[in-house]
Design a protein around this motif. Structure first.
Motif, PDB file in Angstrom:
ATOM      1  N   TYR A  63      34.929  39.924  41.773  1.00  0.00           N
ATOM      2  CA  TYR A  63      34.232  38.642  41.797  1.00  0.00           C
ATOM      3  C   TYR A  63      35.202  37.514  42.165  1.00  0.00           C
ATOM      4  O   TYR A  63      34.917  36.689  43.036  1.00  0.00           O
ATOM      5  CB  TYR A  63      33.579  38.379  40.440  1.00  0.00           C
ATOM      6  N   ASP A  82      26.122  31.052  47.318  1.00  0.00           N
ATOM      7  CA  ASP A  82      26.687  32.394  47.180  1.00  0.00           C
ATOM      8  C   ASP A  82      27.271  32.608  45.790  1.00  0.00           C
ATOM      9  O   ASP A  82      27.214  33.708  45.244  1.00  0.00           O
ATOM     10  CB  ASP A  82      27.780  32.619  48.232  1.00  0.00           C
ATOM     11  N   GLY A  85      24.782  33.742  43.252  1.00  0.00           N
ATOM     12  CA  GLY A  85      24.478  35.156  43.417  1.00  0.00           C
ATOM     13  C   GLY A  85      25.598  36.046  42.891  1.00  0.00           C
ATOM     14  O   GLY A  85      25.353  37.032  42.210  1.00  0.00           O
ATOM     15  N   ARG A  86      26.831  35.656  43.203  1.00  0.00           N
ATOM     16  CA  ARG A  86      27.985  36.450  42.751  1.00  0.00           C
ATOM     17  C   ARG A  86      28.048  36.511  41.238  1.00  0.00           C
ATOM     18  O   ARG A  86      28.282  37.552  40.647  1.00  0.00           O
ATOM     19  CB  ARG A  86      29.280  35.809  43.275  1.00  0.00           C
ATOM     20  N   ALA A  88      25.593  35.958  39.086  1.00  0.00           N
ATOM     21  CA  ALA A  88      24.458  36.710  38.546  1.00  0.00           C
ATOM     22  C   ALA A  88      24.740  38.207  38.639  1.00  0.00           C
ATOM     23  O   ALA A  88      24.411  38.980  37.731  1.00  0.00           O
ATOM     24  CB  ALA A  88      23.182  36.352  39.297  1.00  0.00           C
ATOM     25  N   ASN A  89      25.360  38.597  39.728  1.00  0.00           N
ATOM     26  CA  ASN A  89      25.693  39.996  39.933  1.00  0.00           C
ATOM     27  C   ASN A  89      26.709  40.481  38.896  1.00  0.00           C
ATOM     28  O   ASN A  89      26.576  41.544  38.301  1.00  0.00           O
ATOM     29  CB  ASN A  89      26.248  40.157  41.358  1.00  0.00           C
ATOM     30  N   GLY A  92      24.973  40.658  35.566  1.00  0.00           N
ATOM     31  CA  GLY A  92      24.033  41.777  35.554  1.00  0.00           C
ATOM     32  C   GLY A  92      24.708  43.112  35.337  1.00  0.00           C
ATOM     33  O   GLY A  92      24.237  43.937  34.559  1.00  0.00           O
ATOM     34  N   GLN A  93      25.838  43.316  36.006  1.00  0.00           N
ATOM     35  CA  GLN A  93      26.444  44.653  35.893  1.00  0.00           C
ATOM     36  C   GLN A  93      27.339  44.797  34.670  1.00  0.00           C
ATOM     37  O   GLN A  93      27.695  45.910  34.305  1.00  0.00           O
ATOM     38  CB  GLN A  93      27.198  45.017  37.180  1.00  0.00           C
TER      39      GLN A  93
END
Lengths: 466, 383
Positions: A63, A82, A85-86, A88-89, A92-93
């Motif tokens: 990240y 962006d 989104g990064r 959130a990713n 999320g993981q």
């Protein structure tokens, strides 16, 4: 008639009864609790896609690299989009999956006292998600450093917690460097604007072991911080100093360590490199004041905001006698008469209110996507404690007028979800057994709608308290 | 067992999903059958307040302060069949009566003879003599009598599908995308429950006070006062019903009729609710536009209330109550069923349940969907 003890076991010690569970516990309430003590396997969470601390660190690096690369590019609007989104990713993981797995475990586990015990220690050694850097770690920290050790010795738990990647990042230890270390004296160290960071040392003394009035001075904090230098994480640069360790691995790097012996609270610790900080941790774990701290905190967590001195004394004595055997401590708590007083002294935290509602409703699985927002609105987003001190543990912190109204409003929603298959009076009986007062039962049975009946059940003093 | 999906909508942010789903499923086929709307008044509306048997010789003695004046006198009730009058706040309903688009039944009840609100509501909605965990709702079963088409579907206006619409037939729900607040009545009941718990009692009292200040003293907890929402829910139902391919049936639940204290007669909390109900019927009529002429509405409640006034100016849970059948498709203007009189009471307290309220449901379904009422009674209500 079922004894009140079954309800106390389920609610005061555990996370509330699932349908039918009270009857099961009633056969032997103390035995039901004692059986959970030492059952480490029942306290573990395994689910697909949960990351190790090392993997979470790698995810963070990926990240950061992507972010830094784009930042150099310079399109601010595009960057903002962006970046969302990064982030959130990353959430999320890492922590997202952990939150889901933890809620799932809490609402279904038959060992709900074990889960309370885990969450007590997880909160004692708080690692919270307060920034992009810290977000990936609370879940992995709890799974790797807390859960495997909650029934062992306090000293083992302490060392596991303080040397986990999550703690080293959350309390800034990863970047602490001895001012006289090899690295600091070389050009590399100076380029990193490196120096001593006292954060972890201070919180270990103040929050995890001795307590704020535990008899240590500022000099002790600084000395301890010096001893802790070298304990860090193998990042892209540091790993070269640590024999090319794997990225994300917790390592001791002699080149970052402040050389020399240390003196803490009148006791000397020889220059033993990696072991110096571990020796200090063992020394701290054995201080009598720690027994008092832990005993008080445990009694407050499980029994009353202002717990009986007799209970604190008994727990303290046991802790000292067993050198901090946490299983023995749990058994002592279970066998203490003060913990079985009929009066419910504790007000549920939002987390425990939500979990016990779902348990009472027999919810088997749930999407936490929407539920996560609920935890947040009720004031206790998972692993988002406001400070290293963790979540507060007294009613005055949780029972503000607006907080009560929010619980009522959420109950109103939850009642709709539960109501399709639940009769309000039976719901209250299954959840509260003999603790259900006649006045509450009558109020529920007189409710205008099933929904209102469930709201009254969920918001009754006996469901809100334990 | 509560499933994953229902708990998802229980999260504080799941509501818009439910809305999108409801819209999408009405997408096709022209509406050619009539529309049926069922309004449930939850909490037990006082039938004797809505429809006053003003000429009954025992009426004034039994009802005391809650008795309404005769038609024509100041604040008098609105004339229906000789001896019966509507509460003065039910102006729209009275207009429909005059157009012969409204009928009513008094002393009506489901087969339920006890006094628990939600057990009674279950019975009212199941439409059967018994309720079990596998029970389905009568309106859902009635959908099976419609020719198979995409609009043979029911919509519940609310966050969940109530029992009356649950079953194998197609049913959906729509809820306004507002924060779901608990109503004032629930807060008051919790206040009673907290009598022995000073911490919770103080917190709740302060929360209510703060809310009142925030809302402005005039409006007073307006967001928590369900009455204001009746008409807007009815307008929403009208919009959904009149959409192309919209559903054949809708269910509305209006809560807050449990007037144990300070019920009031021509003014007061019950009068306010009746006015709100009246406005909801007006909103439904306006919202449906030309479809109103094909619409049948049934208004019912789980049971009536005690005939005598209790010690706190209210009425307690009773048995026989009133129900209404109205709409552009209805040939009305008469009183259905029998009047048992007030000289003898059920268990010496309630209006005798002389009429089966399910007969009104069957009549409504028959009106709406051009069915034989006897067939509906047999197939939907097993009676």
């Amino acid at each position: 008639m079922m004894e009140l003890d079954a309800v106390i076991a389920a609610n005061r010690f555990g996370l509330g009864a699932r349908p039918g569970e009270l009857a099961l516990i009633a056969a032997n309430p103390r035995g039901w609790l004692l059986n959970q003590v030492g059952n480490t396997a029942a306290c573990q969470i395994t689910a697909d896609g949960l990351m190790s601390g090392t993997q979470a660190f790698e995810a963070l690096q990926a990240y950061l690299q992507a972010r830094n690369a784009q930042q150099r590019g310079g399109d601010a609007v595009r960057f903002q989009a962006d970046e969302r989104g990064r982030l959130a990713n990353l959430v999320g993981q890492t922590i997202g999956r952990d939150i889901e797995a933890r809620i799932q475990h809490a609402i279904t586990t038959p060992a709900s006292f074990g889960e309370r015990w885990v969450q007590f220690w997880s909160n004692h050694f708080t690692v919270a998600a307060r920034s992009a850097q810290t977000t990936p770690f609370p879940g992995t920290f709890e799974r790797e450093a807390i859960r495997p050790h909650v029934w062992g010795r306090f000293e083992t738990l302490l060392i596991a917690a303080e040397t986990h990647v999550g703690m080293l990042i959350y309390l800034d230890q990863a970047q602490s460097i001895g001012p006289n270390s090899q690295a600091a004296q070389s050009g590399a160290g100076q380029r990193r604007r490196a120096g001593l960071n006292e954060n972890l040392a201070r919180e270990i003394l103040e929050l995890h072991t001795l307590g704020v009035n535990g008899g240590y001075q500022q000099a002790d904090v600084t000395e301890f911080a010096r001893a802790l230098t070298g304990w860090t994480i193998a990042g892209p640069r540091v790993r070269r100093l640590a024999g090319n360790a794997q990225i994300g691995e917790v390592v001791f790097v002699p080149a970052l360590h402040e050389p020399g012996p240390r003196r803490i609270m009148g006791r000397s610790f020889a220059a033993s490199g990696k072991n110096q900080a571990l020796d200090i941790l063992r020394f701290l774990a054995g201080q009598p004041v720690v027994a008092r701290q832990i005993a008080t905190k445990l009694a407050r967590h499980f029994v009353a905001d202002d717990p009986p001195q007799s209970l604190i004394a008994r727990l303290e004595t046991n802790f000292l006698a067993t050198q901090g055997d946490l299983s023995a401590l749990a058994k002592t708590l279970i066998k203490s008469p003060e913990a079985w007083m009929p009066e419910a002294g504790k007000f549920k935290t939002p987390n425990d209110f939500l979990i016990s509602t779902m348990r009472a409703g027999g919810v088997a699985s749930t999407s936490t996507q929407a539920l996560r927002g609920t935890f947040e609105q009720l004031g206790q987003a998972p692993w988002r404690a406001p400070s290293p001190k963790g979540w507060p543990d007294v009613a005055t912190e949780w029972a503000a007028p607006d907080a009560i109204l929010k619980r009522i409003d959420w109950s109103n929603l939850a009642a709709d979800a539960l109501g399709e298959s639940t009769h309000p009076v039976r719901f209250a009986e299954e959840a509260l057994g003999p603790a259900l007062r006649d006045t509450t039962r009558t109020a529920i049975s007189r409710a205008q709608t099933a929904r209102q009946g469930l709201v009254l059940a969920l918001m009754s003093p006996e469901f809100q308290r334990r | 067992m509560t499933n994953r999906r229902t708990f998802l909508t229980a999260g504080l942010s799941g509501l818009t999903l439910a809305m999108a789903g409801a819209r999408a499923s009405f997408a096709q086929a022209p509406a050619n059958s009539g529309k049926f709307v069922f309004i449930i008044l939850r909490g037990a509306m006082d039938g004797l307040a809505a429809v006053a048997p003003y000429a009954d010789p025992d009426y004034r003695a039994l009802r005391g302060n809650l008795a309404l004046a005769e038609p024509g006198s100041p604040d008098g009730c609105l004339p229906l069949t000789a001896g019966f009058g509507l509460h003065p706040n039910l102006q729209t309903l009275h207009g429909l009566w005059q157009e012969r688009r409204m009928s009513f039944v008094h002393a009506a009840a489901s087969p339920y003879r006890e006094r628990s609100h939600f057990d009674a509501q279950d019975m009212l909605e199941a439409g059967t003599a018994q309720v079990t965990s596998g029970s389905t709702g009568w309106l859902n079963r009635a959908l099976a009598l419609l020719p198979a088409s995409p609009d043979a579907e029911g919509v519940a206006i609310g966050r969940t599908i109530p029992l009356v619409l649950r079953g194998t037939g197609k049913a959906t729900s729509w809820a306004p995308p507002l924060a779901p607040e608990s109503d004032m009545d629930t807060l008051m009941r919790l206040g009673d429950l907290y009598a022995g718990d000073p911490m919770l009692a103080t917190a709740l009292a302060m929360a209510i006070e703060t809310n009142q200040i925030a809302d402005g003293a005039e409006a007073g907890m307006s967001g928590r006062n369900r009455v204001g929402a009746y008409a807007s829910l009815a307008s929403a139902a009208a919009r959904i019903l009149s959409a192309p391919g919209g559903p054949a049936a809708a269910v509305l639940s209006f809560e807050g009729w449990d007037t144990h204290a300070n019920q009031g007669a021509t003014r007061g909390q019950l009068a306010t609710r009746l006015e709100a109900l009246d406005q909801a019927v007006a909103a439904l009529r306006t919202g449906l536009g030309p479809l109103w002429s094909q619409t049948t509405v049934v208004i019912a409640t789980e049971f009536g209330r005690t005939v005598r006034v209790n010690g706190t100016g209210g009425t307690d849970h009773g048995t026989g109550g009133a129900a209404f059948l109205l709409g552009g498709a209805v040939q009305g203007g008469y009183m259905m069923g029998d009047w048992p009189g007030l000289n003898r009471l059920h268990e010496d307290r309630d209006l005798i349940p002389a009429n089966d309220v399910r007969t009104v449901f069957a009549a409504g379904l028959a009106h709406a969907w051009r069915l034989d009422q006897a067939v509906v009674m047999a197939e939907v209500f097993n009676a």
